[in-house]
Design an enzyme around this catalytic site. Sequence first.
Site, short mmCIF file in Angstrom:
data_model
loop_
_atom_site.label_atom_id
_atom_site.label_comp_id
_atom_site.label_asym_id
_atom_site.label_seq_id
_atom_site.Cartn_x
_atom_site.Cartn_y
_atom_site.Cartn_z
N ASN A 9 0.88 -1.17 0.00
CA ASN A 9 0.00 0.00 0.00
C ASN A 9 0.91 1.22 0.00
O ASN A 9 1.50 1.55 1.02
CB ASN A 9 -0.88 -0.03 1.26
CG ASN A 9 -1.72 1.23 1.41
OD1 ASN A 9 -1.88 2.00 0.46
ND2 ASN A 9 -2.26 1.44 2.61
N TRP A 10 1.04 1.83 -1.18
CA TRP A 10 1.97 2.95 -1.30
C TRP A 10 1.46 4.21 -0.61
O TRP A 10 2.21 5.14 -0.39
CB TRP A 10 2.26 3.24 -2.77
CG TRP A 10 3.26 2.29 -3.39
CD1 TRP A 10 3.90 1.23 -2.78
CD2 TRP A 10 3.77 2.33 -4.74
NE1 TRP A 10 4.75 0.62 -3.65
CE2 TRP A 10 4.70 1.26 -4.87
CE3 TRP A 10 3.52 3.15 -5.84
CZ2 TRP A 10 5.37 1.02 -6.06
CZ3 TRP A 10 4.19 2.89 -7.04
CH2 TRP A 10 5.11 1.83 -7.13
N LYS A 11 0.15 4.28 -0.36
CA LYS A 11 -0.46 5.49 0.23
C LYS A 11 -0.13 6.71 -0.64
O LYS A 11 -0.05 6.57 -1.86
CB LYS A 11 0.02 5.69 1.67
CG LYS A 11 -0.07 4.42 2.51
CD LYS A 11 0.16 4.68 3.95
CE LYS A 11 0.18 3.36 4.69
NZ LYS A 11 0.22 3.52 6.13
N HIS A 94 -9.42 1.46 4.66
CA HIS A 94 -8.16 1.56 5.41
C HIS A 94 -8.38 2.49 6.61
O HIS A 94 -9.14 3.46 6.53
CB HIS A 94 -7.06 2.12 4.49
CG HIS A 94 -5.70 2.01 5.10
ND1 HIS A 94 -5.23 2.92 6.02
CD2 HIS A 94 -4.72 1.09 4.93
CE1 HIS A 94 -4.01 2.56 6.39
NE2 HIS A 94 -3.68 1.46 5.75
N GLU A 96 -6.70 4.80 7.77
CA GLU A 96 -6.42 6.22 7.51
C GLU A 96 -7.62 6.89 6.85
O GLU A 96 -7.90 8.06 7.08
CB GLU A 96 -5.15 6.36 6.65
CG GLU A 96 -3.91 6.06 7.48
CD GLU A 96 -2.74 5.49 6.70
OE1 GLU A 96 -2.72 5.58 5.46
OE2 GLU A 96 -1.83 4.93 7.36
N GLU A 164 -5.78 -4.99 10.40
CA GLU A 164 -4.75 -4.00 10.65
C GLU A 164 -5.03 -3.28 11.97
O GLU A 164 -5.82 -2.33 12.00
CB GLU A 164 -4.72 -2.98 9.51
CG GLU A 164 -4.44 -3.58 8.15
CD GLU A 164 -3.71 -2.59 7.25
OE1 GLU A 164 -2.61 -2.90 6.84
OE2 GLU A 164 -4.25 -1.50 7.00
N GLY A 170 2.22 2.01 10.69
CA GLY A 170 3.17 3.11 10.56
C GLY A 170 3.86 3.48 11.87
O GLY A 170 4.48 4.54 11.97
N SER A 210 3.13 -2.49 10.33
CA SER A 210 4.59 -2.55 10.52
C SER A 210 5.16 -3.93 10.23
O SER A 210 6.08 -4.39 10.92
CB SER A 210 4.96 -2.08 11.93
OG SER A 210 4.54 -0.74 12.13
N GLY A 231 2.72 -1.35 4.31
CA GLY A 231 2.83 0.08 4.02
C GLY A 231 4.27 0.47 3.73
O GLY A 231 4.77 0.28 2.62
C1 PEP Z 1 -0.83 -0.01 6.01
O1 PEP Z 1 -0.88 1.18 5.78
O2 PEP Z 1 -1.70 -0.75 5.56
C2 PEP Z 1 0.30 -0.51 6.79
C3 PEP Z 1 0.22 -1.73 7.27
O3 PEP Z 1 1.36 0.35 6.98
P1 PEP Z 1 2.76 -0.01 7.69
O4 PEP Z 1 3.22 -1.31 7.10
O5 PEP Z 1 3.65 1.13 7.35
O6 PEP Z 1 2.49 -0.12 9.15
#
Ligand code: PEP
Length: 251
Positions: A9-11, A94, A96, A164, A170, A210, A231
Amino acid sequence: MRKPFIAGNWKMNMTAESGAALIKELTPLVKDADCDVALCVPAILIPAMTKAAEGTNIAIGAENMHWEAKGAYTGEISADMLKEYGVKYVIIGHSERRQYFGETDETVNKRTKAVLAAGMTPIMCVGETLDERENGVTEKILSRQLTVDLEGVEDVTKVVIAYEPVWAIGTGRTATNEQAQETIAYIRKKIGELFCPKCAEKVIIQYGGSMNAANCKGLMAQPDIDGGLIGSASLKKEFAQIVNYNKYWEN
Ligand code: PEP
């Protein structure tokens, strides 16, 4: 029986230039993966990333999609727009989007059903906040999210669920293997209750939060964890090590 699935997931990161360069770097490293591989990218990058990933085993996905087919929805993206570029996966709900953009379980439900109706696969995100975990209501929250988000879905086996925990996204703070396994097993049980136990056994459930090259093998070894939504680590070469989680055991 469930094929593992690792998605990035590049966001709101990368440009057409840096994204294409990363795909070029990843291509030879992930080509022999035993799992399905996808990169979900910002909508504006979809045409260029689709081109960059042509002929590879990297599928390109989107990060969101509107439930209406067309109309006056400034800034939104429709199913047809995504399908025109061969998009296969769409991240829905998501944390976010829930946290910063007013996404609710009801809109997650509408988006999920629209992605399915368009013949694509939703990667539907659920998860509890730190407060909710510390107050012992994780299962209650997940139960509500799954009940509302999946309401009216005809074939739940076509949905990928990403568990998640919001506190792990993050933050560098990953759920332990045991926490992730226990919670994902609960999600599978709940899907079994909402639909049927046999369907629940077929649903791909990813862990996200993470996940990185160092912790992926432990998480992926858990019986109910079928993959990862990645992410930060999907923005670099490290993503290839996660995709090859079953080959880089020395890490
Ligand atoms: C995500 O945004 O879906 C995610 C899992 O981010 P990260 O791996 O950076 O925690």
